[in-house]
Design a protein around this motif. Structure first.
Motif, PDB file in Angstrom:
ATOM      1  N   VAL A   1       1.447   8.216 -12.239  1.00 58.32           N
ATOM      2  CA  VAL A   1       2.640   9.003 -11.935  1.00 58.32           C
ATOM      3  C   VAL A   1       2.244  10.421 -11.532  1.00 58.32           C
ATOM      4  CG1 VAL A   1       4.832   9.904 -12.817  1.00 58.32           C
ATOM      5  CG2 VAL A   1       4.026   7.652 -13.544  1.00 58.32           C
ATOM      6  N   ARG A   2       2.890  10.937 -10.472  1.00 55.20           N
ATOM      7  CA  ARG A   2       2.711  12.316 -10.017  1.00 55.20           C
ATOM      8  C   ARG A   2       4.071  13.008 -10.037  1.00 55.20           C
ATOM      9  NH1 ARG A   2      -1.323  10.290 -10.853  1.00 55.20           N
ATOM     10  NH2 ARG A   2      -3.265  10.190  -9.639  1.00 55.20           N
ATOM     11  N   LEU A   3       4.069  14.334  -9.965  1.00 51.17           N
ATOM     12  CA  LEU A   3       5.303  15.098 -10.128  1.00 51.17           C
ATOM     13  C   LEU A   3       5.483  16.123  -9.023  1.00 51.17           C
ATOM     14  CD1 LEU A   3       7.694  15.594 -12.185  1.00 51.17           C
ATOM     15  CD2 LEU A   3       6.321  17.491 -13.059  1.00 51.17           C
ATOM     16  N   LYS A   4       6.649  16.081  -8.369  1.00 47.21           N
ATOM     17  CA  LYS A   4       7.021  17.118  -7.414  1.00 47.21           C
ATOM     18  C   LYS A   4       7.865  18.169  -8.124  1.00 47.21           C
ATOM     19  CE  LYS A   4       7.119  14.382  -3.162  1.00 47.21           C
ATOM     20  NZ  LYS A   4       8.003  13.784  -2.129  1.00 47.21           N
ATOM     21  N   ILE A   5       7.402  19.411  -8.044  1.00 41.69           N
ATOM     22  CA  ILE A   5       8.172  20.527  -8.589  1.00 41.69           C
ATOM     23  C   ILE A   5       9.055  21.034  -7.459  1.00 41.69           C
ATOM     24  CG2 ILE A   5       8.069  22.812  -9.624  1.00 41.69           C
ATOM     25  CD1 ILE A   5       5.365  22.026 -10.822  1.00 41.69           C
ATOM     26  N   SER A   6      10.294  20.619  -7.497  1.00 37.29           N
ATOM     27  CA  SER A   6      11.235  20.897  -6.414  1.00 37.29           C
ATOM     28  C   SER A   6      12.627  20.587  -6.928  1.00 37.29           C
ATOM     29  CB  SER A   6      10.930  20.015  -5.196  1.00 37.29           C
ATOM     30  OG  SER A   6      11.062  18.639  -5.537  1.00 37.29           O
ATOM     31  N   GLY A   7      13.641  20.966  -6.171  1.00 36.19           N
ATOM     32  CA  GLY A   7      14.996  20.559  -6.474  1.00 36.19           C
ATOM     33  C   GLY A   7      15.483  20.934  -7.847  1.00 36.19           C
ATOM     34  N   ILE A   8      15.090  22.108  -8.359  1.00 40.31           N
ATOM     35  CA  ILE A   8      15.457  22.494  -9.720  1.00 40.31           C
ATOM     36  C   ILE A   8      16.557  23.551  -9.739  1.00 40.31           C
ATOM     37  CG2 ILE A   8      13.280  21.839 -10.805  1.00 40.31           C
ATOM     38  CD1 ILE A   8      12.343  24.718 -10.550  1.00 40.31           C
TER      39      ILE A   8
ATOM     40  N   GLY B   1       0.799  -1.220   0.000  1.00 38.01           N
ATOM     41  CA  GLY B   1       0.000   0.000   0.000  1.00 38.01           C
ATOM     42  C   GLY B   1       0.829   1.265   0.000  1.00 38.01           C
ATOM     43  N   LEU B   2       2.142   1.131  -0.140  1.00 39.11           N
ATOM     44  CA  LEU B   2       3.027   2.298  -0.124  1.00 39.11           C
ATOM     45  C   LEU B   2       3.311   2.793  -1.537  1.00 39.11           C
ATOM     46  CD1 LEU B   2       5.578   0.955   2.516  1.00 39.11           C
ATOM     47  CD2 LEU B   2       3.894   2.785   2.873  1.00 39.11           C
ATOM     48  N   MET B   3       3.486   4.087  -1.666  1.00 40.78           N
ATOM     49  CA  MET B   3       3.846   4.699  -2.936  1.00 40.78           C
ATOM     50  C   MET B   3       5.364   4.690  -3.096  1.00 40.78           C
ATOM     51  SD  MET B   3       1.153   7.917  -2.902  1.00 40.78           S
ATOM     52  CE  MET B   3       1.746   8.557  -1.322  1.00 40.78           C
TER      53      MET B   3
ATOM     54  N   VAL C   1       0.964   0.671  -8.350  1.00 40.01           N
ATOM     55  CA  VAL C   1       1.876   1.446  -7.513  1.00 40.01           C
ATOM     56  C   VAL C   1       1.945   2.881  -8.032  1.00 40.01           C
ATOM     57  CG1 VAL C   1       4.234   1.684  -6.655  1.00 40.01           C
ATOM     58  CG2 VAL C   1       3.255  -0.595  -6.987  1.00 40.01           C
ATOM     59  N   THR C   2       1.709   3.842  -7.159  1.00 40.50           N
ATOM     60  CA  THR C   2       1.832   5.243  -7.534  1.00 40.50           C
ATOM     61  C   THR C   2       3.293   5.656  -7.465  1.00 40.50           C
ATOM     62  OG1 THR C   2      -0.375   5.808  -6.740  1.00 40.50           O
ATOM     63  CG2 THR C   2       1.207   7.619  -6.930  1.00 40.50           C
ATOM     64  N   ILE C   3       3.779   6.250  -8.558  1.00 45.86           N
ATOM     65  CA  ILE C   3       5.142   6.769  -8.625  1.00 45.86           C
ATOM     66  C   ILE C   3       5.092   8.280  -8.463  1.00 45.86           C
ATOM     67  CG2 ILE C   3       7.152   7.143 -10.111  1.00 45.86           C
ATOM     68  CD1 ILE C   3       6.579   4.458 -11.419  1.00 45.86           C
ATOM     69  N   ILE C   4       5.898   8.802  -7.563  1.00 44.21           N
ATOM     70  CA  ILE C   4       5.992  10.241  -7.350  1.00 44.21           C
ATOM     71  C   ILE C   4       7.388  10.682  -7.782  1.00 44.21           C
ATOM     72  CG2 ILE C   4       5.739  12.124  -5.708  1.00 44.21           C
ATOM     73  CD1 ILE C   4       4.269  10.019  -3.884  1.00 44.21           C
ATOM     74  N   VAL C   5       7.472  11.380  -8.891  1.00 46.63           N
ATOM     75  CA  VAL C   5       8.763  11.807  -9.431  1.00 46.63           C
ATOM     76  C   VAL C   5       9.311  12.953  -8.581  1.00 46.63           C
ATOM     77  CG1 VAL C   5       9.978  12.768 -11.418  1.00 46.63           C
ATOM     78  CG2 VAL C   5       8.147  11.093 -11.758  1.00 46.63           C
TER      79      VAL C   5
ATOM     80  N   GLU D   1      12.949   3.801 -18.671  1.00 46.60           N
ATOM     81  CA  GLU D   1      12.834   2.704 -17.717  1.00 46.60           C
ATOM     82  C   GLU D   1      11.699   2.946 -16.726  1.00 46.60           C
ATOM     83  OE1 GLU D   1      17.316   3.424 -17.295  1.00 46.60           O
ATOM     84  OE2 GLU D   1      16.037   4.103 -18.955  1.00 46.60           O
ATOM     85  N   ALA D   2      11.504   4.211 -16.351  1.00 46.32           N
ATOM     86  CA  ALA D   2      10.432   4.545 -15.413  1.00 46.32           C
ATOM     87  C   ALA D   2       9.060   4.291 -16.030  1.00 46.32           C
ATOM     88  CB  ALA D   2      10.555   6.000 -14.974  1.00 46.32           C
ATOM     89  N   VAL D   3       8.926   4.564 -17.318  1.00 48.13           N
ATOM     90  CA  VAL D   3       7.664   4.291 -18.018  1.00 48.13           C
ATOM     91  C   VAL D   3       7.369   2.792 -17.977  1.00 48.13           C
ATOM     92  CG1 VAL D   3       6.546   4.253 -20.279  1.00 48.13           C
ATOM     93  CG2 VAL D   3       7.715   6.327 -19.504  1.00 48.13           C
ATOM     94  N   GLU D   4       8.386   1.991 -18.211  1.00 49.62           N
ATOM     95  CA  GLU D   4       8.207   0.539 -18.154  1.00 49.62           C
ATOM     96  C   GLU D   4       7.751   0.117 -16.757  1.00 49.62           C
ATOM     97  OE1 GLU D   4      12.009  -0.971 -19.262  1.00 49.62           O
ATOM     98  OE2 GLU D   4      11.881  -0.244 -21.334  1.00 49.62           O
ATOM     99  N   LEU D   5       8.361   0.719 -15.744  1.00 50.77           N
ATOM    100  CA  LEU D   5       8.009   0.398 -14.362  1.00 50.77           C
ATOM    101  C   LEU D   5       6.560   0.775 -14.073  1.00 50.77           C
ATOM    102  CD1 LEU D   5       9.794  -0.733 -12.002  1.00 50.77           C
ATOM    103  CD2 LEU D   5       9.952   1.633 -11.193  1.00 50.77           C
TER     104      LEU D   5
END
Length: 317
Positions: A234-241, A175-177, A200-204, A189-193
């Motif tokens: 897939v979700r996206l964090k706008i950070s670390g840029i 149940g973890l993302m 599974v929710t992926i948070i970029v 590779e991430a698209v394949e995953l």
């Protein structure tokens, strides 16, 4: 607390004034280097780092330190990211964060450390299931510089590694993302995953690390980001840029943020500080003020989603 936050959101929607905007910081760190062992922050020599010299952050950073920096912004809840704690004790950081939350109310959720290709992965995930603070996990897959990357890249510890993927397969039942931090040229590779494990929710993390700001570099980053955005989980964090040796600014980073939001959509993006790491290139006040100015033309409901509601929903806050 929740009632006060709800009222703050309602006040913002009525006023549209960014001064009223409640913020959920969806990606930051806390650490106590006097008590806990983070190898990269305590050991010498320091490791190579994408922002260059990071000596300034090799010190304690606790909730009181964070909130001394956030004025005049209203950070109401936070999501703590694992901070490369001693890998011999993956769950130790989550236990420590739980005591921190009990003491002061922060963080409100966290991403725990895991090693998907280690023998203890099932035990670690099982322990996290009993820890309400933990909503997701992170294991940075093996990556290489863009010049060394090939279409068939499948190194041990990478997203195409059979052992790594076997550990990743356990996430659906837990149940973890999954928090994905990898350069954008590994997004194939991430698209394949994402497609192979739709449950599974992926948070970029960190917008895919668009460090190359050349015309060609940004074009390739946008193409890779758009490919990954085609995966609904897939979700996206706008950070670390931030950029090495360059002070963070709206002029330098606005185009990256606008492209990211256009590609992923307001409903799948969220702003985050990556503090104290990004303090190497920007002040917290400047960062949040900059993010606010970048989306000032959006409707209040959209701004509230980017700064608060999306993270609240995603992390169950």
């Amino acid at each position: 607390m929740s009632t006060a936050i709800d009222l703050m959101g309602e006040r913002f929607l009525q006023s549209g004034d960014n001064a009223d905007l409640p913020i959920v910081d969806a990606h930051h760190h806390f650490w106590d280097l006097q008590r806990n062992y983070h190898p990269w922050l305590r050991d010498l020599p320091r490791i190579p780092f994408r922002y260059g010299d990071y000596e300034a952050i090799c010190r304690d950073f606790l909730p009181e330190d964070y909130f001394a920096l956030d004025a005049p912004h209203h950070v109401v809840k936070t999501v703590m990211m694992e901070g490369e704690w001693d890998p011999r004790d993956p769950v130790g950081e989550a236990h420590w964060a739980t005591t921190l939350n009990a003491r002061c109310g922060f963080p409100n959720a966290m991403a725990g450390q895991v090693w998907l290709d280690r023998d203890d992965v099932a035990d670690v995930l099982h322990e996290y299931k009993s820890m309400p603070l933990v909503r997701s996990v992170r294991h940075k897959p093996v990556a290489v510089p863009r010049s060394e990357h090939t279409a068939t890249f499948a190194a041990p510890g990478s997203m195409r590694c059979d052992r790594w993927r076997a550990g990743y397969a356990l996430l659906a039942a837990s149940g973890l993302m999954f928090e994905l931090q990898t350069p954008w040229w590994h997004f194939t590779e991430a698209v394949e995953l994402a497609r192979d494990f739709p449950g599974v929710t992926i948070i970029v993390n960190h917008t895919g690390l668009p460090a190359d700001r050349s015309v060609e570099g940004l074009r390739a980053w946008r193409t890779a980001l758009a490919e990954l955005a085609g995966c609904a989980n897939v979700r996206l964090k706008i950070s670390g840029i931030g950029e090495r040796g360059v002070r963070w600014s709206v002029e330098r980073n606005g185009p990256v943020v606008w492209d990211a939001i256009e590609i992923f959509g307001v409903e799948r993006c969220m702003f985050a500080s990556n503090f104290p790491v990004d303090s190497v290139v920007v002040k917290l006040d400047t960062l949040f003020a900059g993010f606010k100015s970048m989306v000032a033309d959006l409707k209040p409901l959209q701004r509230l989603a980017l700064f608060h509601d999306n993270a609240t929903t995603l992390y169950g806050l």
